[in-house]
Write a protein that holds these residues in place. Sequence first.
Motif, PDB file in Angstrom:
ATOM      1  N   VAL A  93       4.396   2.127 -12.976  1.00 12.45           N
ATOM      2  CA  VAL A  93       3.731   1.677 -11.899  1.00 12.45           C
ATOM      3  C   VAL A  93       3.891   0.185 -11.967  1.00 12.45           C
ATOM      4  CG1 VAL A  93       1.396   1.900 -10.949  1.00 12.45           C
ATOM      5  CG2 VAL A  93       2.330   3.717 -12.359  1.00 12.45           C
ATOM      6  N   VAL A  94       3.912  -0.416 -10.772  1.00  9.10           N
ATOM      7  CA  VAL A  94       3.966  -1.840 -10.767  1.00  9.10           C
ATOM      8  C   VAL A  94       2.993  -2.299  -9.699  1.00  9.10           C
ATOM      9  CG1 VAL A  94       5.922  -1.912  -8.931  1.00  9.10           C
ATOM     10  CG2 VAL A  94       5.523  -3.941 -10.253  1.00  9.10           C
ATOM     11  N   VAL A  95       2.291  -3.253  -9.876  1.00 12.58           N
ATOM     12  CA  VAL A  95       1.453  -3.617  -9.032  1.00 12.58           C
ATOM     13  C   VAL A  95       1.983  -5.145  -8.589  1.00 12.58           C
ATOM     14  CG1 VAL A  95      -1.026  -4.547  -8.712  1.00 12.58           C
ATOM     15  CG2 VAL A  95      -0.737  -2.666 -10.101  1.00 12.58           C
ATOM     16  N   VAL A  96       2.005  -5.295  -7.182  1.00  9.24           N
ATOM     17  CA  VAL A  96       2.494  -6.694  -6.641  1.00  9.24           C
ATOM     18  C   VAL A  96       1.253  -7.088  -5.980  1.00  9.24           C
ATOM     19  CG1 VAL A  96       4.032  -7.869  -5.033  1.00  9.24           C
ATOM     20  CG2 VAL A  96       4.828  -5.995  -6.509  1.00  9.24           C
ATOM     21  N   LEU A 135      10.633   3.742 -11.768  1.00  6.65           N
ATOM     22  CA  LEU A 135       9.526   3.623 -11.175  1.00  6.65           C
ATOM     23  C   LEU A 135       8.840   4.828 -10.289  1.00  6.65           C
ATOM     24  CD1 LEU A 135       7.831   0.978 -10.166  1.00  6.65           C
ATOM     25  CD2 LEU A 135       9.169   1.013  -8.289  1.00  6.65           C
ATOM     26  N   GLN A 136       7.704   5.038 -10.581  1.00  2.00           N
ATOM     27  CA  GLN A 136       6.996   6.003 -10.037  1.00  2.00           C
ATOM     28  C   GLN A 136       5.999   5.769  -8.888  1.00  2.00           C
ATOM     29  OE1 GLN A 136       4.412   7.485 -13.202  1.00  2.00           O
ATOM     30  NE2 GLN A 136       6.302   8.369 -14.175  1.00  2.00           N
ATOM     31  N   ALA A 137       5.471   4.544  -8.964  1.00  2.00           N
ATOM     32  CA  ALA A 137       4.817   4.180  -7.681  1.00  2.00           C
ATOM     33  C   ALA A 137       4.644   2.563  -7.822  1.00  2.00           C
ATOM     34  CB  ALA A 137       3.280   4.675  -7.917  1.00  2.00           C
ATOM     35  N   ILE A 138       4.382   2.025  -6.392  1.00  2.01           N
ATOM     36  CA  ILE A 138       4.308   0.629  -6.285  1.00  2.01           C
ATOM     37  C   ILE A 138       2.910   0.351  -5.487  1.00  2.01           C
ATOM     38  CG2 ILE A 138       5.702   0.519  -4.249  1.00  2.01           C
ATOM     39  CD1 ILE A 138       6.465  -2.484  -4.877  1.00  2.01           C
ATOM     40  N   VAL A 139       2.257  -0.597  -6.207  1.00  2.00           N
ATOM     41  CA  VAL A 139       0.977  -0.886  -5.377  1.00  2.00           C
ATOM     42  C   VAL A 139       1.075  -2.355  -4.978  1.00  2.00           C
ATOM     43  CG1 VAL A 139      -1.656  -1.078  -5.721  1.00  2.00           C
ATOM     44  CG2 VAL A 139      -0.443   0.601  -6.973  1.00  2.00           C
ATOM     45  N   VAL A 140       0.775  -2.452  -3.478  1.00  5.05           N
ATOM     46  CA  VAL A 140       0.924  -3.788  -3.086  1.00  5.05           C
ATOM     47  C   VAL A 140      -0.339  -4.016  -2.581  1.00  5.05           C
ATOM     48  CG1 VAL A 140       1.828  -5.198  -1.182  1.00  5.05           C
ATOM     49  CG2 VAL A 140       3.337  -3.207  -2.047  1.00  5.05           C
ATOM     50  N   ASP A 141      -1.107  -4.970  -3.390  1.00  8.07           N
ATOM     51  CA  ASP A 141      -2.195  -5.457  -3.298  1.00  8.07           C
ATOM     52  C   ASP A 141      -2.356  -6.606  -2.470  1.00  8.07           C
ATOM     53  OD1 ASP A 141      -4.831  -6.540  -3.300  1.00  8.07           O
ATOM     54  OD2 ASP A 141      -5.010  -6.241  -5.481  1.00  8.07           O
ATOM     55  N   ALA A 150      -6.782  -0.937  -9.056  1.00 10.23           N
ATOM     56  CA  ALA A 150      -7.257  -0.044 -10.253  1.00 10.23           C
ATOM     57  C   ALA A 150      -7.236   1.316  -9.845  1.00 10.23           C
ATOM     58  CB  ALA A 150      -8.407  -0.407 -10.863  1.00 10.23           C
ATOM     59  N   GLU A 151      -8.086   1.536  -8.560  1.00  9.64           N
ATOM     60  CA  GLU A 151      -7.834   2.911  -7.993  1.00  9.64           C
ATOM     61  C   GLU A 151      -6.572   3.482  -7.619  1.00  9.64           C
ATOM     62  OE1 GLU A 151      -9.506   4.700  -3.814  1.00  9.64           O
ATOM     63  OE2 GLU A 151     -10.924   3.330  -4.702  1.00  9.64           O
ATOM     64  N   ALA A 152      -5.693   2.804  -6.990  1.00  9.84           N
ATOM     65  CA  ALA A 152      -4.308   3.213  -6.973  1.00  9.84           C
ATOM     66  C   ALA A 152      -3.397   3.465  -8.067  1.00  9.84           C
ATOM     67  CB  ALA A 152      -3.762   2.168  -6.220  1.00  9.84           C
ATOM     68  N   VAL A 153      -3.676   2.566  -9.125  1.00  2.00           N
ATOM     69  CA  VAL A 153      -2.767   2.854 -10.275  1.00  2.00           C
ATOM     70  C   VAL A 153      -3.450   4.197 -10.875  1.00  2.00           C
ATOM     71  CG1 VAL A 153      -2.666   1.871 -12.645  1.00  2.00           C
ATOM     72  CG2 VAL A 153      -2.364   0.420 -10.635  1.00  2.00           C
ATOM     73  N   ALA A 154      -4.830   4.254 -11.018  1.00  3.10           N
ATOM     74  CA  ALA A 154      -5.313   5.676 -11.581  1.00  3.10           C
ATOM     75  C   ALA A 154      -4.912   6.677 -10.797  1.00  3.10           C
ATOM     76  CB  ALA A 154      -7.035   5.745 -11.315  1.00  3.10           C
ATOM     77  N   GLU A 155      -4.699   6.772  -9.400  1.00  4.77           N
ATOM     78  CA  GLU A 155      -4.084   7.867  -8.792  1.00  4.77           C
ATOM     79  C   GLU A 155      -2.662   7.985  -8.923  1.00  4.77           C
ATOM     80  OE1 GLU A 155      -3.600   9.188  -3.852  1.00  4.77           O
ATOM     81  OE2 GLU A 155      -5.202   7.978  -4.707  1.00  4.77           O
TER      82      GLU A 155
END
Length: 153
Positions: A51-54, A81-87, A145-150
Amino acid sequence: MIVSRSGMSPAAWVGTGHAIVAPRASDDPIVAHPMCTSALRLAVEWPVPGVVVVRIGGEIDLATVPRLTELIRQRLTAAALQAIVVDVSEVSFASSAAVELLLHAQRRAEHRRTRLFVVPGHGAVLRLLTITGLRERFVCRATAAEAVAEARG
């Protein structure tokens, strides 16, 4: 200079001196004041494996979208990569180029069978997604954090 800092909180972006401002003209007052809130700020984090957060702060417009598109493309090519979170909750200005950026990221994520989460915050990006009727097209979450948890579950 665009700086990508893993683990850097958005609050730490201000005052670090590691921001870029895309000048619109040579006499643009922003150039003379590089600590302006419109500077493009980036942070990339890997909070859990896969999981990556940008995190993006500042302005998203025609001047900044090419670099942002490339950054997201690079992250979407990661092997495991399973998920990307674009904050984008700290974005102060978002032109229609921001919508193009998110739609492009979504298409690439779907092609890679990777989940894409968007954290629009309560400012410019949320308004833009609401006005264009695209808010429901993205998986939006209130916080990274919510997106990463999901994404983990």
